[in-house]
Design an enzyme around this catalytic site. Structure first.
Site, PDB file in Angstrom:
ATOM      1  N   GLU A 248       0.881  -1.180   0.000  1.00 15.41           N
ATOM      2  CA  GLU A 248       0.000   0.000   0.000  1.00 15.41           C
ATOM      3  C   GLU A 248       0.909   1.218   0.000  1.00 15.41           C
ATOM      4  O   GLU A 248       1.490   1.557   1.037  1.00 15.41           O
ATOM      5  CB  GLU A 248      -0.897  -0.002   1.252  1.00 15.41           C
ATOM      6  N   LEU A 249       1.033   1.873  -1.146  1.00 13.07           N
ATOM      7  CA  LEU A 249       2.068   2.908  -1.297  1.00 13.07           C
ATOM      8  C   LEU A 249       1.463   4.296  -1.494  1.00 13.07           C
ATOM      9  O   LEU A 249       0.279   4.498  -1.221  1.00 13.07           O
ATOM     10  CB  LEU A 249       3.008   2.508  -2.442  1.00 13.07           C
ATOM     11  N   CYS A 282      -2.405   9.307   2.479  1.00 14.57           N
ATOM     12  CA  CYS A 282      -2.077   8.669   1.196  1.00 14.57           C
ATOM     13  C   CYS A 282      -3.136   8.974   0.138  1.00 14.57           C
ATOM     14  O   CYS A 282      -2.816   9.250  -1.007  1.00 14.57           O
ATOM     15  CB  CYS A 282      -1.919   7.162   1.386  1.00 14.57           C
TER      16      CYS A 282
HETATM   17  P1  NAD Z   1       8.262   4.688   4.789  1.00 12.12           P
HETATM   18  O1  NAD Z   1       8.366   3.901   3.551  1.00 12.12           O
HETATM   19  O2  NAD Z   1       9.359   5.626   5.126  1.00 12.12           O
HETATM   20  O3  NAD Z   1       8.122   3.723   6.060  1.00 12.12           O
HETATM   21  C1  NAD Z   1       7.073   2.798   6.166  1.00 12.12           C
HETATM   22  C2  NAD Z   1       7.498   1.669   7.088  1.00 12.12           C
HETATM   23  O4  NAD Z   1       8.533   0.929   6.476  1.00 12.12           O
HETATM   24  C3  NAD Z   1       8.069   2.130   8.426  1.00 12.12           C
HETATM   25  O5  NAD Z   1       7.617   1.281   9.436  1.00 12.12           O
HETATM   26  C4  NAD Z   1       9.567   1.997   8.209  1.00 12.12           C
HETATM   27  O6  NAD Z   1      10.293   1.806   9.409  1.00 12.12           O
HETATM   28  C5  NAD Z   1       9.622   0.752   7.366  1.00 12.12           C
HETATM   29  N1  NAD Z   1      10.838   0.582   6.575  1.00 12.12           N
HETATM   30  C6  NAD Z   1      11.751   1.508   6.194  1.00 12.12           C
HETATM   31  N2  NAD Z   1      12.715   0.933   5.443  1.00 12.12           N
HETATM   32  C7  NAD Z   1      12.404  -0.376   5.320  1.00 12.12           C
HETATM   33  C8  NAD Z   1      12.984  -1.475   4.632  1.00 12.12           C
HETATM   34  N3  NAD Z   1      14.112  -1.347   3.928  1.00 12.12           N
HETATM   35  N4  NAD Z   1      12.360  -2.676   4.702  1.00 12.12           N
HETATM   36  C9  NAD Z   1      11.217  -2.836   5.386  1.00 12.12           C
HETATM   37  N5  NAD Z   1      10.612  -1.817   6.073  1.00 12.12           N
HETATM   38  C10 NAD Z   1      11.197  -0.600   6.034  1.00 12.12           C
HETATM   39  O7  NAD Z   1       6.870   5.444   4.710  1.00 12.12           O
HETATM   40  P2  NAD Z   1       6.252   6.474   5.757  1.00 12.12           P
HETATM   41  O8  NAD Z   1       6.971   7.778   5.647  1.00 12.12           O
HETATM   42  O9  NAD Z   1       6.145   5.844   7.093  1.00 12.12           O
HETATM   43  O10 NAD Z   1       4.767   6.628   5.193  1.00 12.12           O
HETATM   44  C11 NAD Z   1       4.392   7.605   4.273  1.00 12.12           C
HETATM   45  C12 NAD Z   1       4.141   6.993   2.922  1.00 12.12           C
HETATM   46  O11 NAD Z   1       3.222   5.926   3.072  1.00 12.12           O
HETATM   47  C13 NAD Z   1       3.492   7.949   1.951  1.00 12.12           C
HETATM   48  O12 NAD Z   1       4.053   7.792   0.682  1.00 12.12           O
HETATM   49  C14 NAD Z   1       2.029   7.520   1.956  1.00 12.12           C
HETATM   50  O13 NAD Z   1       1.331   7.863   0.790  1.00 12.12           O
HETATM   51  C15 NAD Z   1       2.172   6.047   2.126  1.00 12.12           C
HETATM   52  N6  NAD Z   1       0.948   5.471   2.666  1.00 12.12           N
HETATM   53  C16 NAD Z   1       0.202   4.670   1.856  1.00 12.12           C
HETATM   54  C17 NAD Z   1      -0.998   4.164   2.326  1.00 12.12           C
HETATM   55  C18 NAD Z   1      -1.868   3.301   1.467  1.00 12.12           C
HETATM   56  O14 NAD Z   1      -2.794   2.697   1.994  1.00 12.12           O
HETATM   57  N7  NAD Z   1      -1.623   3.178   0.174  1.00 12.12           N
HETATM   58  C19 NAD Z   1      -1.414   4.462   3.616  1.00 12.12           C
HETATM   59  C20 NAD Z   1      -0.614   5.276   4.403  1.00 12.12           C
HETATM   60  C21 NAD Z   1       0.575   5.778   3.927  1.00 12.12           C
END
Ligand code: NAD
Length: 527
Positions: A248-249, A282
């Site tokens: 979910e990005l 998001c």
């Molecule tokens: P992020 O990618 O920085 O982090 C997300 C999670 O991944 C955190 O728990 C982080 O610690 C972990 N992480 C970081 N590096 C990793 C790796 N190499 N392997 C595995 N896990 C790792 O994102 P964020 O800043 O926490 O969230 C914001 C983003 O999320 C925005 O782009 C937003 O649009 C998206 N988002 C999408 C949805 C959806 O449902 N599509 C919902 C909420 C947020």
């Protein structure tokens, strides 16, 4: 004497801390030590042991734990809202609606859906050729699901992934965001209070390295929510391990406003959709496309809404838009803003902000061009461009001309037209005369296309991603052997042709003629 290997712990990364901070003041109010990669493996092993007994319970029993979770969450709703607010910066009443209420809905929905939907399903016999076989599709859990959550909706997004996984019989290891560990820990506590057996949901507060370690720690599936950049890494790791993952990005959702829309309502809805959670949603509308005839009217109504926003720390009375999660998050959004202004964009409206490093003023831009970052990238903060479009075709083309495809919205009094345009938008969900809410509706499948991800959460599809279907085909054994088994030869050739002809010849007469041989073969009287 055998050489002893050095203790495995020496290979672990150095001790790192993750902190719960108040985004408005920077005050650190809770701190956790991030686990080593070995600790993560141990957490998955504990979950794996617990999963066996959990999967042995009936779906109805597991659903009852979700129902109790709902009761516990309701009883502790204000506490959860306060924790999320203090950690993420959104006003408590917004946390109550967007986090607690939505999680309550998931618990209720999946507790009701799972016992019906996960019942083994009997497939009807399709043709005479297989009429002596019964087909049952069973739904088995994957095992241990690794849930990696972001900080922007730290409670409800984790709950939306965990509750269907649990009710399907999986155990879960949750890795909350390093910015919101307490929300994740609290979710785990509530599940325990609801009667979830020990280690069936293990929470590992940690950072990105912890998330990467979790993917490698032996989990059977990953549910990841976060940025596109991290999603690509998680997808690559899961691909190498051949484990399924849902991603979910991010998004750059378009909102299309037609000239016949209720402009005041659209302005209110889009102001809330774009600026709630300080614009860090998001599925927020991030590119607003307005039919030219309505541009001035909408721009005036939207600007008035934005100027009237109360930007303040979550603790302030009447606060509507809080700070960004961290002061550093402002750098990206300021860079996108500065690039647009340097390229000729104009500020239509800005809301006043209090002093403090964490606040970015809710801002509306006009005169943007398609090349600008605000149109191409995800803007994860309170900044939005308005773009005039000539007609429906141009609106659809601009909306779809993005690398992202998370959600979209269409605003019009003509609901038929709204539905028609919605069907042409490349997005996982499209709302007509609404925005954002769809992502929190428990029965609506949520997810994206293109760079916005793959797989679905929520709804029935979200539940079915938490199971491995197993088809069990049982033969009634009325014959000593099947007509297609070995003993190839002329007789076999004739029988094979009788099968193909009886079931697929265009002529009904040919089918009828071939039928007796096929039936004889199936009953075992053929050779
Ligand atoms: P992020 O990618 O920085 O982090 C997300 C999670 O991944 C955190 O728990 C982080 O610690 C972990 N992480 C970081 N590096 C990793 C790796 N190499 N392997 C595995 N896990 C790792 O994102 P964020 O800043 O926490 O969230 C914001 C983003 O999320 C925005 O782009 C937003 O649009 C998206 N988002 C999408 C949805 C959806 O449902 N599509 C919902 C909420 C947020």
């Amino acid at each position: 004497m055998a050489t002893l290997l050095p203790p495995r712990e020496t290979a672990a990364p150095p001790v790192r801390a993750v902190e719960s901070r108040d985004p408005a003041t920077g005050e650190v109010w809770r701190r956790f030590t991030a686990p080593s990669a070995l600790d993560v493996v141990a957490a998955v092993e504990r979950a794996r042991e617990a999963q066996v007994a959990w999967a042995g319970r009936s779906v109805a029993e597991r659903a009852r734990v979700l129902t109790r979770f709902r009761e516990v969450l309701y009883a502790r709703r204000q506490e959860v809202a306060q924790v999320v607010s203090r950690e993420n910066g959104k006003p408590p009443s917004e946390a109550l609606m967007a986090e607690v209420f939505v999680a309550l809905e998931y618990a209720q929905y999946y507790a009701a859906l799972a016992p019906k939907r996960l019942r083994p399903h009997v497939e009807k016999t399709r043709t005479m050729g297989t009429m002596l076989k019964t087909v049952t599709v069973e739904y088995h859990p994957h095992g241990v699901v690794g849930v990696i959550a972001p900080w922007n909706y730290p409670f409800q997004l984790a709950a939306g992934a965990i509750l269907p996984a649990l009710v399907a019989g999986n155990a879960v290891v949750l890795k909350p965001s390093e910015f919101t560990p307490t929300s994740g820990v609290l979710l785990g506590e509530l599940l325990t209070e609801a009667g979830l057996p020990a280690d069936t949901c293990v929470v590992v507060p940690g950072d990105g390295a912890t998330g990467a370690a979790l993917v490698q720690a032996g989990v059977n599936r990953v549910h990841f929510t976060g940025s596109v950049a991290t999603g690509r890494k998680v997808a690559a790791a899961c691909g190498a391990l051949l484990i399924p993952c849902a991603l979910e990005l991010g998004g750059s959702d378009a909102a299309i406003i037609f000239a016949d829309a209720d402009l005041k309502r659209a302005a209110r809805g889009l102001a809330w959709g774009r600026f709630s959670n300080a614009g860090q949603t998001c599925v927020a509308p991030k590119r607003i496309l307005v039919e030219r005839a309505a541009f001035e009217g909408f721009a005036a109504a939207f600007a008035a809404e934005v100027r009237a926003l109360t930007v303040a720390a979550a603790t302030a009375e009447g606060a509507e838009v809080g700070p960004l999660i961290r002061p550093e998050a402002a750098a990206t959004i300021e860079g996108q803003f500065a690039e647009a202004i340097a390229g000729g964009a104009k500020v239509l409206a800005r809301a006043p902000v209090p002093a403090g490093a964490g606040f970015f003023p809710p801002t509306v831009l006009t005169d943007v061009t398609p090349e600008m970052r605000v149109m191409r990238e995800e803007t994860f903060g309170p900044l939005v461009p308005l773009v005039a479009v000539a007609d429906e075709a141009e609106a659809i083309a601009i909306a779809n001309g993005s690398d992202f495809g998370l959600s979209a919205s269409v605003w019009t009094r003509d609901v038929t037209r709204g539905r028609r345009v919605a069907s042409q938008l490349l997005a996982g969900t499209v709302a007509v005369n609404d925005a954002v809410l769809v992502a929190g509706m428990s029965n609506v499948p949520h997810g994206g296309v293109k760079a916005s991800g793959m797989g679905r959460s929520h709804g029935e599809l979200g539940l079915m991603e938490c199971v491995e279907p197993r088809a069990v085909v049982t033969d009634k054994m009325t014959s000593a052997r099947q007509p297609w088994w070995f003993r190839y030869g002329r007789e076999h050739d004739r029988t094979a042709d009788a099968f193909v002809t009886a079931l697929h010849a265009p002529s009904w007469l040919a089918r009828l003629r071939a039928l007796p041989r096929m039936v004889r073969a199936l009953r075992g009287s053929g050779t």
